[in-house]
Design an enzyme around this catalytic site. Structure first.
Site, PDB file in Angstrom:
ATOM      1  N   ASP A  20     -53.087  -2.016 -29.778  1.00 41.94           N
ATOM      2  CA  ASP A  20     -52.750  -0.757 -30.445  1.00 41.94           C
ATOM      3  C   ASP A  20     -53.736  -0.508 -31.593  1.00 41.94           C
ATOM      4  OD1 ASP A  20     -50.535   1.394 -30.767  1.00 41.94           O
ATOM      5  OD2 ASP A  20     -50.957   0.683 -32.803  1.00 41.94           O
TER       6      ASP A  20
ATOM      7  N   TYR B 253     -57.671   3.506 -38.944  1.00 41.50           N
ATOM      8  CA  TYR B 253     -57.784   2.106 -39.371  1.00 41.50           C
ATOM      9  C   TYR B 253     -59.246   1.762 -39.689  1.00 41.50           C
ATOM     10  CZ  TYR B 253     -53.131   1.732 -37.164  1.00 41.50           C
ATOM     11  OH  TYR B 253     -51.831   1.916 -36.780  1.00 41.50           O
TER      12      TYR B 253
ATOM     13  N   LYS C  48     -54.922   6.717 -31.945  1.00 42.72           N
ATOM     14  CA  LYS C  48     -54.126   7.788 -32.559  1.00 42.72           C
ATOM     15  C   LYS C  48     -55.019   8.812 -33.250  1.00 42.72           C
ATOM     16  CE  LYS C  48     -50.821   4.117 -33.500  1.00 42.72           C
ATOM     17  NZ  LYS C  48     -51.647   2.959 -33.893  1.00 42.72           N
TER      18      LYS C  48
ATOM     19  N   HIS D 244     -50.853  10.709 -34.845  1.00 41.17           N
ATOM     20  CA  HIS D 244     -50.485   9.620 -35.760  1.00 41.17           C
ATOM     21  C   HIS D 244     -49.288   9.959 -36.662  1.00 41.17           C
ATOM     22  CE1 HIS D 244     -52.492   5.864 -37.617  1.00 41.17           C
ATOM     23  NE2 HIS D 244     -51.190   5.835 -37.844  1.00 41.17           N
TER      24      HIS D 244
END
Ligand code: A2P
Length: 306
Positions: free
Chosen positions: A53, A58, A83, A114
């Site tokens: 994931d 990130y 996402k 997200h």
């Protein structure tokens, strides 16, 4: 024997509303440092995980991609999620294209919005702010409009399925009222201190696969210190993380524990079978005084319907 013997995580799957199989345990990568996540992904895939994931925000999808490559596992055996970040609500395909480039992949298996929060696009700012310090919400755009754009993406071949993250029941109701495609998944914070009973029931009734992020209670895994969790772990000769992960899996929820520690990654992927009594006790844990906790609550400045 239930359907959750201590199988390798890649061998235990749920079926999405697209017909695709999703491995029940996936490696979470939120808060995994860029210089550690490649090794974490590689070690997860080598220990049997088939599900990773990721997310654009990130900022380390290139390292996630390196780990995937280094594992040598064929792409066809993998389930990869990413996402769309909030500043891309008006153009989710651009965010997906960027993620694919960073990951070094031609497609992902699941693309999620997200947060149901469109932010203004201002250059390279990921969280643009107003002069008063509040987040610069794009007030002329709705998450339902974003979903309309998401619905075009499976036909491009760049994602197999589309879904949402951090959606509450009121937000899902609004989305479903005009959706042509029912989201394949809804990924939310979920652990014994935030069991999300109503949302799980709602999503299951609509064919939306629930996914748990921060299943151990996020940084430091505070849920793992709980007395009940620890006593159940002892009874199974397992560790507390396995109890919490197996509890979510036995509820039909996909679980995404984050770790950069190979020994933890390996045991987190080994599910155990909890008794009905243990499931009930864990289901009720949040009712004890001081035990109900939501850890992830960014200051969006909008009502998320929680
Ligand atoms: P680390 O990455 O250093 O191994 P969550 O998935 O709820 O976000 O929790 C992640 C946190 O829990 C991280 O701090 C992670 O540390 C820690 N963690 C992950 N797996 C375990 C485990 N099996 N036992 C204890 N802590 C764990």
């Amino acid at each position: 024997m239930s359907q959750y013997p201590s199988a390798a995580p890649g061998q235990t799957t749920f079926k999405l509303n697209t017909g695709a199989e999703i491995p029940v345990v996936g490696l979470g990568t939120w808060q995994s440092p860029a210089d550690e996540v490649a090794k974490a992904v590689e070690s997860a895939l080598k220990s049997g995980y088939r599900h990773i994931d990721a997310a654009w925000i990130y900022g380390q999808e290139d390292a996630v991609g390196e780990g995937i490559k280094a594992s040598g596992v064929p792409r066809s055996e993998l389930f990869i999620t990413t996402k769309v970040w909030c500043t891309y609500h008006r153009n989710p395909e651009a965010c997906l294209d960027d993620s694919l480039k960073r990951l070094g992949l031609n497609y992902v298996d699941l693309l999620l919005i997200h947060w149901p929060v469109p932010l203004e696009k201002r250059g390279n700012e990921n969280i643009p702010l107003n002069p008063d310090g509040s987040r610069a919400i794009d007030r002329d755009w709705t998450p339902e409009q974003t979903w309309e754009l998401m619905e075009k993406l499976p036909a491009t071949g760049k994602t197999k399925a589309i879904g949402v993250s951090n959606w509450s029941i009121p937000y899902l109701e609004k989305l479903l009222a005009r959706a042509k495609i029912v989201p394949a998944a809804n990924q939310v914070e979920l652990h014994p201190s935030l069991p999300q009973h109503e949302l799980v029931k709602y999503c299951q009734s609509k064919g939306i696969q629930m996914q748990a992020y921060s299943p151990l209670g996020s940084s430091g895994g505070p849920v793992l210190q709980d007395e009940l969790v620890q006593s159940i772990a002892k009874a199974h000769n397992a560790n507390p993380a396995q109890v919490v992960i197996s509890w979510a899996a036995q509820r039909g929820v996909v679980v995404l524990p984050k770790s950069v520690t190979p020994s933890r990654i390996e045991t987190n992927g080994k599910l155990i079978t909890l008794s009905n009594e243990e499931m009930l006790q864990l289901n009720e844990l949040h009712k004890q005084e001081g035990k109900a906790v939501r850890l992830v609550k960014p200051n969006w400045g909008v009502d998320l319907g929680w």
